[in-house]
Design a protein around this motif. Structure first.
Motif, short mmCIF file in Angstrom:
data_model
loop_
_atom_site.label_atom_id
_atom_site.label_comp_id
_atom_site.label_asym_id
_atom_site.label_seq_id
_atom_site.Cartn_x
_atom_site.Cartn_y
_atom_site.Cartn_z
N MET A 146 0.83 -1.21 0.00
CA MET A 146 0.00 0.00 0.00
C MET A 146 0.86 1.25 0.00
O MET A 146 0.64 2.19 -0.75
CB MET A 146 -0.92 0.02 1.24
CG MET A 146 -2.19 -0.78 1.08
SD MET A 146 -3.12 -0.73 2.62
CE MET A 146 -3.69 0.95 2.58
N ARG A 147 1.84 1.27 0.90
CA ARG A 147 2.70 2.46 0.98
C ARG A 147 3.48 2.65 -0.30
O ARG A 147 3.68 3.77 -0.77
CB ARG A 147 3.63 2.34 2.19
CG ARG A 147 2.92 2.55 3.51
CD ARG A 147 3.91 2.65 4.65
NE ARG A 147 4.55 1.36 4.89
CZ ARG A 147 4.15 0.50 5.83
NH1 ARG A 147 3.15 0.81 6.61
NH2 ARG A 147 4.76 -0.65 5.99
N ALA A 148 3.91 1.53 -0.89
CA ALA A 148 4.65 1.64 -2.13
C ALA A 148 3.76 2.18 -3.24
O ALA A 148 4.17 3.02 -4.04
CB ALA A 148 5.21 0.28 -2.52
N THR A 149 2.50 1.74 -3.26
CA THR A 149 1.56 2.23 -4.28
C THR A 149 1.33 3.72 -4.11
O THR A 149 1.22 4.46 -5.09
CB THR A 149 0.21 1.50 -4.16
OG1 THR A 149 0.48 0.12 -4.03
CG2 THR A 149 -0.64 1.73 -5.38
N ARG A 150 1.25 4.15 -2.84
CA ARG A 150 1.05 5.56 -2.58
C ARG A 150 2.24 6.37 -3.09
O ARG A 150 2.08 7.40 -3.74
CB ARG A 150 0.90 5.77 -1.07
CG ARG A 150 0.92 7.22 -0.64
CD ARG A 150 1.13 7.33 0.86
NE ARG A 150 2.47 6.85 1.22
CZ ARG A 150 2.86 6.63 2.46
NH1 ARG A 150 2.03 6.81 3.46
NH2 ARG A 150 4.08 6.22 2.72
N ASP A 151 3.45 5.85 -2.83
CA ASP A 151 4.64 6.63 -3.18
C ASP A 151 4.94 6.59 -4.68
O ASP A 151 5.35 7.59 -5.25
CB ASP A 151 5.85 6.13 -2.38
CG ASP A 151 5.67 6.43 -0.91
OD1 ASP A 151 4.89 7.34 -0.60
OD2 ASP A 151 6.28 5.73 -0.08
N PRO B 120 3.08 4.41 -7.84
CA PRO B 120 2.30 3.29 -8.40
C PRO B 120 3.00 2.64 -9.60
O PRO B 120 2.88 1.42 -9.80
CB PRO B 120 0.98 3.94 -8.83
CG PRO B 120 1.19 5.41 -8.77
CD PRO B 120 2.33 5.66 -7.85
N ASP B 121 3.78 3.41 -10.34
CA ASP B 121 4.42 2.84 -11.52
C ASP B 121 5.40 1.73 -11.16
O ASP B 121 5.47 0.70 -11.82
CB ASP B 121 5.15 3.93 -12.31
CG ASP B 121 4.15 4.91 -12.91
OD1 ASP B 121 2.96 4.52 -12.99
OD2 ASP B 121 4.54 6.03 -13.27
#
Lengths: 286, 304
Positions: B163-168, B170-171
């Motif tokens: 989730m945090r990675a998607t927030r920071d 998404p690509d």
């Protein structure tokens, strides 16, 4: 049917100004300004104050309101948004919501919650071929067309307009070419604020002035801008007219208080099918 | 004094749940939910109507409300989930306003502006009326504990990292073969479930709900809690929500001490303060006062 078109055109014209203002600031700054509704409200209230409390003529008051909100928008940018330019659009989004809440309640603090109206003489509606057009609608038509032509002229034919389009297109390239981004941004906010305030005045003329008014228009404004393609300011005007018509036609088979739902359904359908807008180019921010 | 404390505590717990839900959606997932109050309202109404109209057991009604709110959250987020997150903000806001309109006007289903009254609390038959508030607060606090533990587990789990990675970015998540769409959908639905729970508790606590109780102010407070507590930090948001409600609720008493101050003035002053504080914090302390769980632990080999 003709009556419906006239009413739809009025709704659309009123929406055109803030939708243009929203798309204008979005195209240059790449964030959606949720405070736009509160600019509409503040514009209406400042104009009301100049018109009723200072007893100035209506059009003078409208100019005072627009100039006041134009400077308000520029100062809010200097106080708030400028410090967040390099942050993500989401942070700016939330900050603009904070601005919206604060401004709306400043209005409540000074003006209370009761609805008001401008001090303008009441005139009999005119009739053209069985279609009733009241004086307010004529004022709205003339004001909006005047404002739109003015913005279009600035956009198309002045150095400033070219600079704005350049920054909207590619901010880094524009600054390499020596365009002062700060000044362009200030002008964009002034235009955005002035147009929103004018819309507030027209809404107040058409219905009534209350602290909630800008908030109620937020969803239609965004829908109109998205309809046009949110990064292309002039298309937002077309989007507003389409939405105005759609809302008016929907009253044939839906109760009028559900106009907001019509706007929402149109927006939802558009985001799923044509997120770049009806008129925008196939540009989309994923 | 004790009844007053219990009343305030109930409000705090319900509000904290809303803050934690937003922290999951926006703080960890980067999904701006301006329509938070709409999902909360939905939870309250589904729960209240199931109890009053169909006479369902309150706990069953609450479970159904949680599930439905989660499902509807997922559907709403689908509208714009393929686009950038800014679109979700206006979609949720639009949805919330429409829900409020729908509930205000469809009397046949929702009793319209009259509101739904006589919502019985869970275990109403088991405890006497004088202990009802205490029973409610125990239920609410247990619910908060469960939610908090679940969120802490999620935050520490691989899904929390995703989730945090998607927030920071998404690509990057997408290029690593994860479905950004599914991650966003799941986090939004889970947040919706918590909002459904918060709404149900609201309905139980007041026993009466009407459309005027649900305004964008709820959204503003929740954002305030997350910004103060630190985006992504569950303990931070928990603490911030507690402090915030005590301060905001406590400010009611100012009316008795400051001459010339009436309820309406105080309400607008309070919201001016909330809006301004939100902006100021985002400028000077964007990370808030709490700390997000670090993705890489100090001392591990990955640290450089």
């Amino acid at each position: 049917m003709g009556q419906l078109l006239v009413n739809g055109l009025t709704t659309g014209l009123i929406l055109a100004l803030p939708a243009l203002a929203l798309a204008l600031s979005f195209s240059v700054l790449r964030f959606a300004n949720y405070a736009i509704g509160s600019y509409v409200t503040v514009g209406a209230f400042v104009t009301w104050w100049a018109n009723v409390a200072l007893a100035l003529p209506f059009w003078v008051a409208a100019i005072i309101g627009s100039v006041a909100v134009a400077s308000l928008a520029v100062s809010i940018d200097a106080l708030v948004y400028r410090h967040m330019r390099e942050r993500s659009g989401l942070t700016l989004l939330v900050a603009s919501m904070g601005v919206a809440i604060a401004l709306e309640n400043v209005v409540r603090l000074f003006a209370g919650n009761s609805p008001r109206s401008f001090d303008v003489p009441v005139a009999r509606p005119q009739r053209f071929f069985d279609i009733r057009v009241n004086q307010e609608q004529l004022i709205i038509l003339i004001t909006v067309l005047g404002a739109l032509i003015l913005v279009w002229l600035v956009f198309r034919f002045t150095r400033l307009g070219r600079a704005m389009r350049a920054v909207a297109d590619n901010a880094a390239l524009a600054s390499v070419r020596g365009i002062a981004r700060g000044r362009v941004i200030a002008v964009v906010w002034a235009l955005s604020g002035g147009l929103s305030a004018l819309a507030g005045v027209l809404i107040g003329l058409d219905t009534s002035i209350e602290p909630q008014m800008g908030w109620n228009y937020l969803l239609p404004i965004f829908t109109a801008a998205i309809l046009g393609g949110i990064a292309s300011p002039m298309a937002a005007v077309a989007g507003a007219l389409v939405l105005g018509m759609a809302e008016e036609v929907s009253t044939l088979f839906l109760p009028p208080h559900y106009r907001m739902i019509v706007a929402f359904v149109i927006m939802a359908a558009l985001l799923m099918l044509r997120p770049w807008g009806l008129f925008g180019t196939k540009w989309v921010q994923r | 004094m004790i009844p007053y404390l219990i009343a305030t505590l109930s409000v705090v717990v319900i509000f904290t749940l809303a803050g934690l839900a937003l922290n999951l959606q926006w703080g960890m997932g980067g999904l701006v939910n301006f329509g938070l109050f709409g999902f909360y309202m939905l939870g309250a109404y589904i729960c209240g109507l199931l109890v009053v109209r169909w006479g369902l057991n309150p706990l069953v009604a609450m479970t159904l409300a949680i599930l439905t709110t989660a499902a509807i959250s997922a559907l709403v987020s689908l509208i714009s989930i393929r686009l950038s997150e800014d679109y979700l903000a206006i979609v949720t806001l639009g949805f919330a306003e429409c829900i409020r309109l729908f509930i205000s006007y469809e009397d046949w289903l929702t009793f319209g502006t009259l509101g739904v009254s006589g919502i019985t609390r869970p275990f109403a038959g088991l405890v006497s009326a004088q202990w009802s508030d205490l029973a409610f607060i125990i239920l609410a606090i247990s619910a908060l504990c469960v939610v908090y533990v679940v969120l802490s587990l999620v935050s520490a789990s691989p899904f929390g990292r995703l989730m945090r990675a998607t927030r920071d970015d998404p690509d990057i998540v997408g290029s690593l073969g994860r479905s950004v769409l599914t991650i966003r959908l799941r986090s939004f639905a889970l947040g919706g479930a918590i909002l459904g729970l918060a709404g149900s508790l609201h309905a139980f606590y007041y026993g009466y709900i009407d459309p005027t109780q649900f305004t964008p102010i709820i959204t503003a407070y929740a954002f305030m809690a997350v910004v103060v507590g630190g985006r992504g930090s569950n303990p931070g948001v928990l603490l911030a929500a507690f402090v915030l409600v005590f301060v905001l609720e406590g400010s009611r008493f100012l009316v008795d001490y400051v001459p010339g101050l009436d309820g309406a003035t105080l309400a607008s002053l309070r919201l001016i303060a909330v809006g301004t504080a939100l902006v100021v914090l985002l400028i000077i302390k964007p990370a808030g006062f709490g700390r997000e769980r670090p993705t890489v632990r100090a001392g591990s080999d990955l640290k450089n």
